[in-house]
Scaffold this motif. Structure first.
Motif, mmCIF file in Angstrom:
data_model
loop_
_atom_site.group_PDB
_atom_site.id
_atom_site.type_symbol
_atom_site.label_atom_id
_atom_site.label_comp_id
_atom_site.label_asym_id
_atom_site.label_seq_id
_atom_site.Cartn_x
_atom_site.Cartn_y
_atom_site.Cartn_z
ATOM 1 N N THR A 25 -11.504 15.567 16.512
ATOM 2 C CA THR A 25 -11.537 14.035 16.223
ATOM 3 C C THR A 25 -10.001 13.915 15.709
ATOM 4 N N ALA A 26 -9.252 12.907 15.963
ATOM 5 C CA ALA A 26 -8.083 12.618 15.177
ATOM 6 C C ALA A 26 -8.331 11.934 14.117
ATOM 7 N N VAL A 27 -7.394 12.270 12.805
ATOM 8 C CA VAL A 27 -7.560 11.726 11.610
ATOM 9 C C VAL A 27 -6.147 11.391 11.159
ATOM 10 N N ALA A 28 -5.861 10.240 11.042
ATOM 11 C CA ALA A 28 -4.467 9.823 10.619
ATOM 12 C C ALA A 28 -4.594 9.279 9.072
ATOM 13 N N ARG A 29 -3.959 9.711 8.181
ATOM 14 C CA ARG A 29 -3.622 9.177 6.973
ATOM 15 C C ARG A 29 -2.377 8.440 6.806
ATOM 16 N N TYR A 30 -2.215 7.498 6.279
ATOM 17 C CA TYR A 30 -0.946 6.662 5.787
ATOM 18 C C TYR A 30 -1.373 5.773 4.554
ATOM 19 N N THR A 31 -0.090 5.731 3.918
ATOM 20 C CA THR A 31 -0.088 4.591 2.812
ATOM 21 C C THR A 31 0.712 3.308 3.352
ATOM 22 N N LEU A 32 0.037 2.382 2.880
ATOM 23 C CA LEU A 32 0.726 0.920 2.859
ATOM 24 C C LEU A 32 1.307 0.679 1.321
ATOM 25 N N ALA A 33 2.521 -0.067 1.499
ATOM 26 C CA ALA A 33 3.161 -0.729 0.293
ATOM 27 C C ALA A 33 2.907 -2.106 0.521
ATOM 28 N N VAL A 34 2.208 -2.947 -0.432
ATOM 29 C CA VAL A 34 1.425 -4.285 -0.256
ATOM 30 C C VAL A 34 1.875 -4.962 -1.447
ATOM 31 N N ASP A 35 2.661 -5.976 -1.035
ATOM 32 C CA ASP A 35 3.263 -6.382 -2.180
ATOM 33 C C ASP A 35 2.243 -7.638 -2.648
ATOM 34 N N ARG A 36 2.269 -7.703 -4.045
ATOM 35 C CA ARG A 36 1.300 -8.681 -4.807
ATOM 36 C C ARG A 36 1.793 -9.939 -4.573
ATOM 37 N N ARG A 37 0.840 -11.042 -4.546
ATOM 38 C CA ARG A 37 1.120 -12.267 -4.263
ATOM 39 C C ARG A 37 1.857 -12.972 -5.460
ATOM 40 N N PHE A 38 1.476 -12.724 -6.657
ATOM 41 C CA PHE A 38 2.123 -13.311 -7.806
ATOM 42 C C PHE A 38 2.999 -12.459 -8.487
ATOM 43 N N ARG A 39 3.973 -12.795 -9.091
ATOM 44 C CA ARG A 39 5.154 -12.125 -9.687
ATOM 45 C C ARG A 39 4.794 -12.169 -11.299
ATOM 46 N N ARG A 40 4.837 -11.085 -12.037
ATOM 47 C CA ARG A 40 4.975 -11.197 -13.531
ATOM 48 C C ARG A 40 6.313 -10.860 -13.729
ATOM 49 N N ASP A 41 6.804 -11.729 -14.813
ATOM 50 C CA ASP A 41 8.199 -11.837 -15.259
ATOM 51 C C ASP A 41 9.284 -11.483 -14.402
ATOM 52 N N ASN A 42 9.179 -12.261 -13.387
ATOM 53 C CA ASN A 42 9.902 -12.368 -12.095
ATOM 54 C C ASN A 42 10.285 -10.942 -11.473
ATOM 55 N N GLU A 43 9.367 -10.063 -11.639
ATOM 56 C CA GLU A 43 9.507 -8.962 -10.866
ATOM 57 C C GLU A 43 8.551 -8.639 -9.876
ATOM 58 N N ASN A 44 8.851 -8.230 -8.807
ATOM 59 C CA ASN A 44 7.865 -7.689 -7.534
ATOM 60 C C ASN A 44 7.090 -6.637 -7.973
ATOM 61 N N ALA A 45 5.802 -6.816 -7.764
ATOM 62 C CA ALA A 45 4.779 -5.725 -7.920
ATOM 63 C C ALA A 45 4.409 -5.369 -6.476
ATOM 64 N N THR A 46 4.268 -4.099 -6.181
ATOM 65 C CA THR A 46 3.578 -3.531 -5.182
ATOM 66 C C THR A 46 2.497 -2.435 -5.320
ATOM 67 N N ASP A 47 1.391 -2.493 -4.327
ATOM 68 C CA ASP A 47 0.450 -1.654 -4.518
ATOM 69 C C ASP A 47 0.617 -0.541 -3.390
ATOM 70 N N PHE A 48 0.387 0.519 -3.619
ATOM 71 C CA PHE A 48 0.509 1.628 -2.481
ATOM 72 C C PHE A 48 -1.117 2.277 -2.112
ATOM 73 N N ILE A 49 -1.713 1.664 -1.002
ATOM 74 C CA ILE A 49 -2.872 1.927 -0.811
ATOM 75 C C ILE A 49 -3.083 2.829 0.203
ATOM 76 N N GLY A 50 -4.024 3.943 -0.028
ATOM 77 C CA GLY A 50 -4.131 5.011 0.874
ATOM 78 C C GLY A 50 -5.021 4.518 1.955
ATOM 79 N N CYS A 51 -4.745 4.585 3.120
ATOM 80 C CA CYS A 51 -5.403 4.446 4.482
ATOM 81 C C CYS A 51 -5.712 5.768 5.401
#
Length: 153
Positions: A25-51
Motif C-alpha cells: 500500500t502506498a503511504v504519502a507523508r507531507y507537511t502543510l504550512a497553514v496560515d493562522r487566521r489572526f495575527r499577533r503583533d502584526n506578524e503572520n503565524a503559520t502552523d506546520f501540520i503533518g499529514c
C-alpha cells in the motif's frame, strides 16, 4: 466527531513509501504550512501540520502534489507514540487524509511560489482561465482514458 479541514501549501514534495508484503500500500507523508487566521503583533503565524495519506490518496499525492502547491484537505486527527533509539517515548499527531484537492490554478501557483514543476508522468488538462479551455462554459476538459488516475468517480 473527529474531522479536520485544512488549506495550506506543501513545504516539500511528499515522501512516498510502500508497505511491505504482497498487497503493498502506498503511504504519502507531507507537511502543510497553514496560515493562522489572526495575527499577533502584526506578524503572520503559520502552523506546520503533518499529514499522511494511504492507498489511492497517496498515489494521487505522489503524482500531482509538489512543494509550494496550495491544497485543501479533509481528514481526521490521529495520535500515537513510539519509543525512539534512545529509549525515550515520542508522541505523534498527524492528520490522516481522507480527501485532498487543488486550492488554486496552476497559473496562480506559479505566480506565488516562483513556479512549480508539472506533475510527474502527467498530462494535465487545460485549466479554467487558460487559452486552451476547449469549452465555452469555463469547465476544463478531461482527456479520455484517465478515469483510473482521477481521485474520484
Amino acid at each position: 466527531m473527529n474531522k479536520v479541514i485544512l488549506m495550506g501549501r506543501l513545504t516539500r514534495d511528499p515522501d512516498i513509501r510502500y508497505s511491505a508484503g504482497e498487497n503493498a500500500t502506498a503511504v504519502a507523508r507531507y507537511t502543510l504550512a497553514v496560515d493562522r487566521r489572526f495575527r499577533r503583533d502584526n506578524e503572520n503565524a503559520t502552523d506546520f501540520i503533518g499529514c499522511v495519506a494511504f492507498g489511492r490518496q497517496a498515489e494521487f499525492a505522489e503524482k500531482y502534489l509538489r512543494q509550494g502547491l496550495k491544497i485543501a484537505i479533509t481528514g481526521r486527527i490521529q495520535t500515537g507514540s513510539y519509543t525512539n533509539r534512545d529509549g525515550q517515548k515520542v508522541y505523534t499527531t498527524d492528520v490522516v487524509v481522507e480527501e485532498q484537492e487543488f486550492a488554486e490554478s496552476k497559473n496562480a501557483g506559479s505566480e506565488t511560489n516562483g513556479g512549480y514543476s508539472a506533475p510527474r508522468n502527467a498530462n494535465p488538462a487545460p485549466v479554467r482561465g487558460t487559452s486552451d479551455m476547449g469549452s465555452a462554459d469555463g469547465f476544463m476538459n478531461i482527456p479520455d482514458g484517465i478515469d483510473e488516475e482521477l481521485p474520484f468517480n
